[in-house]
Design an enzyme around this catalytic site. Structure first.
Site, PDB file in Angstrom:
ATOM      1  N   ASN A  49     -10.139   0.141  -0.125  1.00 31.31           N
ATOM      2  CA  ASN A  49      -8.693   0.320  -0.123  1.00 31.31           C
ATOM      3  C   ASN A  49      -8.150  -0.292  -1.421  1.00 31.31           C
ATOM      4  OD1 ASN A  49      -5.937  -0.096   0.237  1.00 31.31           O
ATOM      5  ND2 ASN A  49      -6.109  -0.693   2.389  1.00 31.31           N
ATOM      6  N   CYS A  91       0.814  -1.223   0.000  1.00 33.21           N
ATOM      7  CA  CYS A  91       0.000   0.000   0.000  1.00 33.21           C
ATOM      8  C   CYS A  91       0.848   1.275   0.000  1.00 33.21           C
ATOM      9  CB  CYS A  91      -0.954   0.007   1.190  1.00 33.21           C
ATOM     10  SG  CYS A  91      -2.160  -1.314   1.099  1.00 33.21           S
ATOM     11  N   HIS A 143      -3.434   7.551   2.045  1.00 38.58           N
ATOM     12  CA  HIS A 143      -3.804   6.212   1.596  1.00 38.58           C
ATOM     13  C   HIS A 143      -5.191   5.924   2.164  1.00 38.58           C
ATOM     14  CE1 HIS A 143      -3.983   2.035   0.903  1.00 38.58           C
ATOM     15  NE2 HIS A 143      -3.599   1.639   2.102  1.00 38.58           N
TER      16      HIS A 143
HETATM   17  C1  COA Z   1     -10.315  -5.231   9.652  1.00 37.41           C
HETATM   18  C2  COA Z   1     -11.003  -4.249  10.603  1.00 37.41           C
HETATM   19  C3  COA Z   1     -12.058  -3.463   9.859  1.00 37.41           C
HETATM   20  C4  COA Z   1     -11.686  -5.039  11.695  1.00 37.41           C
HETATM   21  O1  COA Z   1     -12.296  -4.143  12.607  1.00 37.41           O
HETATM   22  P1  COA Z   1     -12.132  -4.389  14.170  1.00 37.41           P
HETATM   23  O2  COA Z   1     -12.910  -3.355  14.849  1.00 37.41           O
HETATM   24  O3  COA Z   1     -10.663  -4.464  14.452  1.00 37.41           O
HETATM   25  O4  COA Z   1     -12.844  -5.787  14.339  1.00 37.41           O
HETATM   26  P2  COA Z   1     -12.273  -7.111  15.017  1.00 37.41           P
HETATM   27  O5  COA Z   1     -11.333  -7.797  14.089  1.00 37.41           O
HETATM   28  O6  COA Z   1     -11.808  -6.795  16.408  1.00 37.41           O
HETATM   29  O7  COA Z   1     -13.604  -7.941  15.087  1.00 37.41           O
HETATM   30  C5  COA Z   1     -14.721  -7.537  15.886  1.00 37.41           C
HETATM   31  C6  COA Z   1     -15.825  -8.552  15.691  1.00 37.41           C
HETATM   32  O8  COA Z   1     -16.374  -8.436  14.360  1.00 37.41           O
HETATM   33  C7  COA Z   1     -16.293  -9.687  13.681  1.00 37.41           C
HETATM   34  N1  COA Z   1     -15.988  -9.441  12.274  1.00 37.41           N
HETATM   35  C8  COA Z   1     -14.782  -9.367  11.649  1.00 37.41           C
HETATM   36  N2  COA Z   1     -14.941  -9.100  10.358  1.00 37.41           N
HETATM   37  C9  COA Z   1     -16.259  -8.985  10.150  1.00 37.41           C
HETATM   38  C10 COA Z   1     -17.040  -8.688   9.007  1.00 37.41           C
HETATM   39  N3  COA Z   1     -16.497  -8.464   7.807  1.00 37.41           N
HETATM   40  N4  COA Z   1     -18.379  -8.621   9.158  1.00 37.41           N
HETATM   41  C11 COA Z   1     -18.968  -8.833  10.346  1.00 37.41           C
HETATM   42  N5  COA Z   1     -18.283  -9.126  11.461  1.00 37.41           N
HETATM   43  C12 COA Z   1     -16.944  -9.191  11.363  1.00 37.41           C
HETATM   44  C13 COA Z   1     -15.171 -10.435  14.369  1.00 37.41           C
HETATM   45  O9  COA Z   1     -15.320 -11.830  14.213  1.00 37.41           O
HETATM   46  C14 COA Z   1     -15.364 -10.003  15.811  1.00 37.41           C
HETATM   47  O10 COA Z   1     -16.430 -10.739  16.376  1.00 37.41           O
HETATM   48  P3  COA Z   1     -16.419 -11.151  17.945  1.00 37.41           P
HETATM   49  O11 COA Z   1     -16.405  -9.846  18.688  1.00 37.41           O
HETATM   50  O12 COA Z   1     -17.664 -11.917  18.079  1.00 37.41           O
HETATM   51  O13 COA Z   1     -15.165 -11.939  18.126  1.00 37.41           O
HETATM   52  C15 COA Z   1      -9.977  -3.268  11.228  1.00 37.41           C
HETATM   53  O14 COA Z   1      -9.142  -3.958  12.123  1.00 37.41           O
HETATM   54  C16 COA Z   1      -9.138  -2.598  10.196  1.00 37.41           C
HETATM   55  O15 COA Z   1      -9.608  -1.851   9.360  1.00 37.41           O
HETATM   56  N6  COA Z   1      -7.821  -2.795  10.229  1.00 37.41           N
HETATM   57  C17 COA Z   1      -6.940  -2.241   9.260  1.00 37.41           C
HETATM   58  C18 COA Z   1      -6.870  -3.148   8.096  1.00 37.41           C
HETATM   59  C19 COA Z   1      -6.284  -2.509   6.890  1.00 37.41           C
HETATM   60  O16 COA Z   1      -6.656  -1.437   6.534  1.00 37.41           O
HETATM   61  N7  COA Z   1      -5.351  -3.180   6.243  1.00 37.41           N
HETATM   62  C20 COA Z   1      -4.710  -2.709   5.084  1.00 37.41           C
HETATM   63  C21 COA Z   1      -3.581  -1.848   5.487  1.00 37.41           C
HETATM   64  S1  COA Z   1      -2.818  -1.125   4.117  1.00 37.41           S
END
Ligand code: COA
Length: 331
Positions: free
Chosen positions: A288, A118, A258
């Protein structure tokens, strides 16, 4: 890396391309256990674009490139270098830069690919500026293009909700020729040893693709979302602070970051004590798009009059590696 001391560098032209096919959150609800509400609340994304079978990174990049050249009022023959940032090259080789060169008819140019996930476009932009600053090249096309749908597992709700396809391009020349977008400096940084945070585990020389790889989906992206989240917020804040420190926040026109996740962008802005309008965002439409996200957002910000004449525009990016960097221009 500091400002180039030789020839002053400017942005002569910008362009972008997004494929027609829209994949909405509602469409994803039919594929995986998720909801529009969850995705929008956690990421700010409503939909993303998906390239058709015939649209590869090179073809999308070529369309963005033509648009950037038109904007610059330059011909493909005027280019002497093409740098293509992509994580999803058309093939392991030849380079996607070669495919773009051929597609647009840049017969007087050399070219190469750069992959820093990225952060790729920001790295490529800074590299292009060095070429012009030292006089080694006069007109450089920098392309960020991605067909991320080709490395996504549409059964993995951790990743497939976040990413989309598209391309963006800029033409860099001397400031004298460009007349705008003066390059003031940038940075390129990495910290290896973080494959477990964000990677495609197989399909390269470490583990070539075989049936076992395909069955286990190891040729697709895997991510530890929470770790990326914290890293992205902290890095965003540090990069903007460092970039603006010599100038002061009153000189800031727009941050064009980004397009990682709207929550990450807003949380970083809050830490910087900046209003949400300080950053240009189009993540709701495209998700993204990795190396394509900065030039796509920059082009939209430019065409929508969101860049402010005489003020600073700062792009920050971060991604797998880990990698991160920025560039700063005066618009
Ligand atoms: C991926 C992302 C959106 C997840 O959000 P989060 O708030 O961290 O969510 P978590 O992973 O802690 O999951 C929270 C809950 O939602 C659930 N969950 C995860 N993905 C899900 C989805 N797509 N839809 C519904 N529920 C989802 C998880 O299983 C978890 O459930 P639980 O509480 O019962 O265990 C977030 O971490 C993020 O944006 N990270 C950056 C990723 C990124 O941008 N990467 C590229 C970098 S260049």
């Amino acid at each position: 890396m500091n400002r180039v001391n030789g020839i002053r560098v400017g942005i002569a032209g910008l362009g972008s391309f997004s494929p027609d096919k829209v994949l909405t959150n509602q469409d994803l609800e039919k594929l995986i256990d998720t909801s529009d509400e969850w995705i929008f609340k956690r990421t700010g994304i409503r939909e993303r674009r998906i390239a058709a079978d015939h649209e590869d990174s090179g073809k999308m990049g070529a369309i963005a490139a033509i648009r950037a050249l038109e904007d610059a009022k330059l011909a493909p023959e005027d280019l002497d270098l093409i740098i293509c940032a992509t994580t999803t090259p058309d093939k392991p080789f030849p380079t996607t830069a070669c495919h773009i060169q051929d597609a647009i008819g840049a017969v007087n140019s050399g070219g190469f690919d750069m992959n820093s996930a990225c952060s790729g476009f920001v790295f490529a932009f800074n590299t292009a500026a060095q070429y012009i600053g030292t006089g080694m090249a006069k007109r450089v096309l920098v392309v960020g293009t991605e067909k991320l749908s080709s490395i996504l597992n549409y059964k993995d709700r951790n990743t497939c909700i976040l990413f989309g396809d598209g391309a963006g391009a800029m033409v860099l020349t001397s400031l004298e020729e460009a007349g705008r977008g003066e390059y003031l400096g940038g940075s390129i940084q990495t910290e290896g040893g973080n494959d477990d945070v964000l990677e495609v585990p197989a399909g390269g020389s470490t583990r070539p693709t075989d049936q076992e790889v395909l069955d286990a989906g190891l040729d697709k992206m895997v991510m530890g979302g929470n770790r990326v989240y914290r890293f992205a917020v902290n890095t965003f804040v540090r990069l903007v602070k460092d970039a603006l420190e010599p100038y002061g926040y009153e000189q800031l026109g727009r941050i064009v970051p980004h397009q990682v996740n709207q929550r990450i962008i807003e949380s970083a802005l809050e830490k910087l004590d900046l209003p949400v309008e300080a950053a240009y965002s189009n993540i709701h439409k495209y998700g993204n798009t990795s190396a394509a996200s900065v030039p796509m957002a920059f082009d939209e910000a430019y065409r929508g009059d969101h860049l402010i004449k005489g003020k600073l525009a700062c792009s920050v990016a971060f991604g797998a590696g880990l990698s991160w960097g920025h560039f700063l221009v005066r618009w």
